[in-house]
Design a protein around this motif. Structure first.
Motif, PDB file in Angstrom:
ATOM      1  N   MET A 155     -22.890 -39.502  38.294  1.00 28.48           N
ATOM      2  CA  MET A 155     -24.013 -39.374  38.954  1.00 28.48           C
ATOM      3  C   MET A 155     -24.623 -38.585  39.838  1.00 28.48           C
ATOM      4  N   CYS A 156     -24.314 -38.217  41.012  1.00 24.58           N
ATOM      5  CA  CYS A 156     -25.043 -37.943  41.818  1.00 24.58           C
ATOM      6  C   CYS A 156     -24.970 -35.908  41.375  1.00 24.58           C
ATOM      7  N   SER A 157     -23.115 -35.490  41.151  1.00 23.91           N
ATOM      8  CA  SER A 157     -22.992 -34.321  41.021  1.00 23.91           C
ATOM      9  C   SER A 157     -23.165 -34.246  39.346  1.00 23.91           C
ATOM     10  N   ALA A 158     -23.638 -35.273  38.179  1.00 18.67           N
ATOM     11  CA  ALA A 158     -24.387 -34.875  36.544  1.00 18.67           C
ATOM     12  C   ALA A 158     -25.900 -33.998  37.261  1.00 18.67           C
TER      13      ALA A 158
ATOM     14  N   ASP B  94     -29.992 -48.242  38.590  1.00 16.58           N
ATOM     15  CA  ASP B  94     -31.246 -48.455  40.638  1.00 16.58           C
ATOM     16  C   ASP B  94     -30.985 -46.842  40.739  1.00 16.58           C
ATOM     17  N   GLU B  95     -29.347 -46.155  40.508  1.00 25.17           N
ATOM     18  CA  GLU B  95     -29.262 -45.210  41.292  1.00 25.17           C
ATOM     19  C   GLU B  95     -29.712 -44.353  40.314  1.00 25.17           C
ATOM     20  N   LEU B  96     -29.896 -44.132  39.059  1.00 16.24           N
ATOM     21  CA  LEU B  96     -30.265 -43.068  38.201  1.00 16.24           C
ATOM     22  C   LEU B  96     -31.640 -42.839  38.391  1.00 16.24           C
ATOM     23  N   TYR B  97     -32.955 -43.563  38.363  1.00 17.50           N
ATOM     24  CA  TYR B  97     -33.768 -44.005  38.523  1.00 17.50           C
ATOM     25  C   TYR B  97     -34.006 -42.973  39.869  1.00 17.50           C
ATOM     26  N   ASP B  98     -33.636 -43.591  41.160  1.00 16.87           N
ATOM     27  CA  ASP B  98     -33.413 -42.705  42.393  1.00 16.87           C
ATOM     28  C   ASP B  98     -33.326 -41.058  42.328  1.00 16.87           C
ATOM     29  N   LEU B  99     -32.074 -40.616  41.569  1.00 15.10           N
ATOM     30  CA  LEU B  99     -31.390 -39.973  41.377  1.00 15.10           C
ATOM     31  C   LEU B  99     -33.035 -39.209  40.070  1.00 15.10           C
TER      32      LEU B  99
ATOM     33  N   GLN C 237     -36.316 -38.189  42.576  1.00 20.03           N
ATOM     34  CA  GLN C 237     -35.233 -36.657  43.420  1.00 20.03           C
ATOM     35  C   GLN C 237     -35.177 -35.726  43.401  1.00 20.03           C
ATOM     36  N   THR C 238     -34.519 -35.420  41.746  1.00 25.19           N
ATOM     37  CA  THR C 238     -34.514 -34.220  40.825  1.00 25.19           C
ATOM     38  C   THR C 238     -35.587 -34.001  40.654  1.00 25.19           C
ATOM     39  N   ILE C 239     -36.398 -34.557  39.788  1.00 24.97           N
ATOM     40  CA  ILE C 239     -37.350 -33.307  38.696  1.00 24.97           C
ATOM     41  C   ILE C 239     -38.307 -34.667  38.418  1.00 24.97           C
ATOM     42  N   PRO C 240     -38.913 -34.858  39.728  1.00 23.06           N
ATOM     43  CA  PRO C 240     -39.794 -35.979  39.642  1.00 23.06           C
ATOM     44  C   PRO C 240     -41.223 -35.308  39.395  1.00 23.06           C
ATOM     45  N   ASP C 241     -41.466 -34.126  38.732  1.00 24.69           N
ATOM     46  CA  ASP C 241     -42.426 -33.339  38.294  1.00 24.69           C
ATOM     47  C   ASP C 241     -42.661 -32.908  36.595  1.00 24.69           C
ATOM     48  N   GLU C 242     -41.207 -34.030  36.426  1.00 25.78           N
ATOM     49  CA  GLU C 242     -41.694 -33.420  34.557  1.00 25.78           C
ATOM     50  C   GLU C 242     -42.531 -34.731  33.799  1.00 25.78           C
ATOM     51  N   PRO C 243     -43.265 -34.621  33.575  1.00 30.57           N
ATOM     52  CA  PRO C 243     -44.039 -35.034  32.230  1.00 30.57           C
ATOM     53  C   PRO C 243     -42.831 -36.519  31.775  1.00 30.57           C
TER      54      PRO C 243
ATOM     55  N   LYS D 188     -42.455 -39.973  32.627  1.00 28.04           N
ATOM     56  CA  LYS D 188     -43.089 -41.612  31.241  1.00 28.04           C
ATOM     57  C   LYS D 188     -41.201 -42.461  31.465  1.00 28.04           C
ATOM     58  N   MET D 189     -40.628 -41.750  31.334  1.00 29.48           N
ATOM     59  CA  MET D 189     -38.854 -42.960  31.352  1.00 29.48           C
ATOM     60  C   MET D 189     -39.253 -43.211  32.909  1.00 29.48           C
ATOM     61  N   PHE D 190     -39.910 -42.733  33.941  1.00 22.90           N
ATOM     62  CA  PHE D 190     -39.463 -43.958  35.511  1.00 22.90           C
ATOM     63  C   PHE D 190     -40.580 -44.684  35.032  1.00 22.90           C
ATOM     64  N   ALA D 191     -42.113 -44.604  34.157  1.00 19.43           N
ATOM     65  CA  ALA D 191     -43.136 -45.855  33.575  1.00 19.43           C
ATOM     66  C   ALA D 191     -42.702 -47.109  33.286  1.00 19.43           C
ATOM     67  N   THR D 192     -41.712 -46.437  32.061  1.00 13.35           N
ATOM     68  CA  THR D 192     -41.172 -47.340  30.802  1.00 13.35           C
ATOM     69  C   THR D 192     -40.170 -47.917  31.558  1.00 13.35           C
TER      70      THR D 192
END
Length: 583
Positions: free
Chosen positions: A201-204, A236-241, A244-250, A254-258
């Motif tokens: 997942m990190c490589s992806a 947990d690892e996926l949402y941390d990535l 870290q990767t695209i924190p400013d994407e709308p 939404k995905m993180f909030a829901t």
């Protein structure tokens, strides 16, 4: 004997189709489908006879081998067809020919190394890794690679559990760990805890940092049948990535909030539709948490560019949940109140205000307060969505003259000054708004139940002078008038057609002539087609003739009328007759 003879005749027909000068892929596929159906029929009859098991004979694999042979012949002629390669691989997999699947995949990848879909059916680690080196941005390949590693972990876990139940035997993994000491045991535990999947997942995320990747991996991990603690660790690892990767994407916000909300709704669907009290409390807390996170994101966007997108996503979020018939009324009021708070803030985006008005009009009876709020929104914005919602409120409450309100909406963008084509070209950015308001005006005013036929004719004739309708507006007008049954006015339809054909001569002529044919006036319909052809280009004239012939061939008119219509000939301005024949 008759069945065998029939099968031979069928195969002869298929073979004759394959040896034609210009081969068609459809002929090969039909031949292969016939052999597949024949094999299924053979197996069903064998099961029905319930014969004792015997040695494998040539009849057990002859039809399957024939299918492979047909695909081989097809691929000699259509090597560039990727879909044909994939179909061949799928047929071989269903037949259990693993070795053949590998050989087919290798041949296909030699010809098409940059096609990600060819790496997926193999599900081999080395092959998928090779495909990812060549197609690092392919989301499908990364998803299948993570799925393969999940399969490996789950297979290892089941082997260990099954071997532990056998006395006096030690599984291979434990033997390897014992030989390697503490390091071997630590490596085994790391694998079982998802270390390989986390690395994948990190490589992806580094190779393809897109929200679509995270959404597909999230769906894969949630639906995969693995242990709960492993699923939680990987999420947990996926949402941390993601953070870290695209924190400013709308969409990422939404995905993180829901996240909690999706987990609860998934669990609810798996256990049943009647949650107990504790599950209801958890759902309320998750909904409140998601709403607060999204409200905070709307109020404090990462940048000005993302503000509009986040506002639209939050409006969709509230509207989606409020549409649920099972949602508690208190929760619905809570979401609408949160939306109202944002809609009343200074410089609030119109999408929030329009969504708020739509929810109020749909869920509650129209009232003076809703109308007052709609008018207040319209004083601070020129958004077409807000103004159209206000028109809905005005019509529902029936307070004031709807025509005057519609004129006010037009004047908000200066559309009331659009009385010439030149002006329309200068204000091209407002054409969609202009068209939306005209469509609403036609539905609410021109075809209102309080307007009689004479007044409606006056309003329609005034449209091209006062408002410059578009092609869509004239098409909508014709549709409304032609479906009024006994109250339809033929002269009004002709007036609408004369204005409509300026924008789209082919569609307008086809629609008007088709209506005439359906109402028993085929000769007049033929005149319309012939006259329309005189004003069209050569390409448009050919398209009109083709459409009209198709209409006549598939029409439901009387035979005499169709013969009279199909044999009619009219002279165009170029002196060439337009003859439409029915084959």
């Amino acid at each position: 004997m008759e069945r065998v003879q029939f099968q031979q005749e069928q195969r002869t027909q298929f073979e004759n189709a394959l040896v034609r000068r210009v081969a068609k892929k459809a002929d090969f596929l039909r031949y292969a489908a016939y052999e597949m159906n024949l094999e299924q029929l053979r197996r069903k009859r064998l099961d029905r006879l319930d014969l004792p098991k015997s040695k494998t004979t040539i009849s057990d694999y002859a039809l399957v081998r024939r299918q492979f042979h047909i695909f081989e012949r097809a691929l000699r002629r259509f090597k560039a067809d990727v879909g044909l390669w994939i179909q061949y691989i799928q047929v071989a997999k269903r037949a259990g020919a693993r070795g053949l699947v590998g050989r087919i995949t290798a041949r296909a990848l030699q010809l098409h190394p940059n096609v990600p879909s060819l790496y997926v059916p193999s599900a081999a680690r080395a092959l998928l890794q090779r495909g990812l080196r060549l197609n690092a941005h392919s989301i499908d390949l990364w998803r299948e690679y993570v799925r393969m590693e999940l399969h490996f972990i789950e297979g290892m876990r089941r082997r260990i559990n099954s071997e532990k139940k056998l006395r006096g035997e030690t599984p291979d993994e434990i033997v390897a760990a014992a030989k390697g000491g503490d390091q071997g045991e630590a490596a085994r535990r790391a694998i079982m805890e998802g270390a390989i999947v986390k690395s994948a997942m990190c490589s992806a995320a580094k190779a393809s940092p897109r929200i679509e990747l995270f959404a597909q991996l999230d769906e894969l991990i949630r639906n995969y049948p693995c242990e709960a603690h492993l699923r939680g660790t990987l999420l947990d690892e996926l949402y941390d990535l993601l953070h870290q990767t695209i924190p400013d994407e709308p969409e990422a916000i939404k995905m993180f909030a829901t996240r909690r909300l999706r987990e609860l709704t998934l669990d609810k669907a798996s256990v049943g539709s009647d949650p107990n009290q504790s599950e209801s409390v958890r759902l309320i807390d998750a909904l409140r948490d998601a709403n607060e996170r999204l409200v905070n994101a709307v109020g404090n966007p990462p940048n000005d560019k993302a503000r509009a997108k986040i506002s639209a996503l939050y409006a969709d979020f509230v509207e989606e949940w409020c549409r649920l018939p099972t949602l508690d009324a208190a929760l619905k009021q809570y979401l609408i109140a949160s939306l109202l708070t944002l809609a009343r803030t200074p410089n609030a985006l119109p999408v929030l205000q329009a969504t708020h008005l739509r929810l109020l009009l749909r869920d509650g009876a129209p009232s003076k307060q809703i109308l007052k709020l709609a008018r207040r929104y319209c004083r601070v914005t020129n958004s077409p969505d807000v103004w159209l919602s206000r028109l809905d409120a005005e019509k529902a409450v029936n307070d004031g003259d709807i025509t005057a309100i519609w004129s006010s909406a037009r004047s908000a963008w200066g559309l009331d000054r659009c009385t010439s084509p030149g002006r329309t070209q200068q204000t091209s950015s407002t054409r969609s708004i202009h068209e939306s308001l005209l469509l609403r005006y036609i539905s609410d005013v021109v075809y209102s139940e309080y307007i009689d036929g004479v007044e409606r004719c006056k309003l329609v004739r005034r449209l091209p002078v006062a408002y410059l309708p578009t092609k869509t507006v004239w098409e909508h007008l014709f549709s409304l008038e032609s479906t009024r049954g006994d109250d339809v006015q033929k002269t009004l339809l002709n007036t609408i057609y004369q204005h409509w054909r300026v924008f789209d001569g082919v569609l307008a002529a086809m629609t008007w002539a088709g209506w005439l044919v359906d109402h028993g006036d085929g000769r007049e319909a033929m005149k319309i087609i012939s006259k329309a052809a005189a004003y069209l280009t050569t390409e448009e004239r050919a398209r009109l003739q083709q459409m009209w012939n198709s209409r006549l061939n598939g029409g439901s008119g009387d035979k005499d009328e169709r013969e009279e219509t199909s044999s009619a000939v009219e002279e165009t301005v170029e002196g060439m007759p337009v003859t439409l024949t029915v084959e």
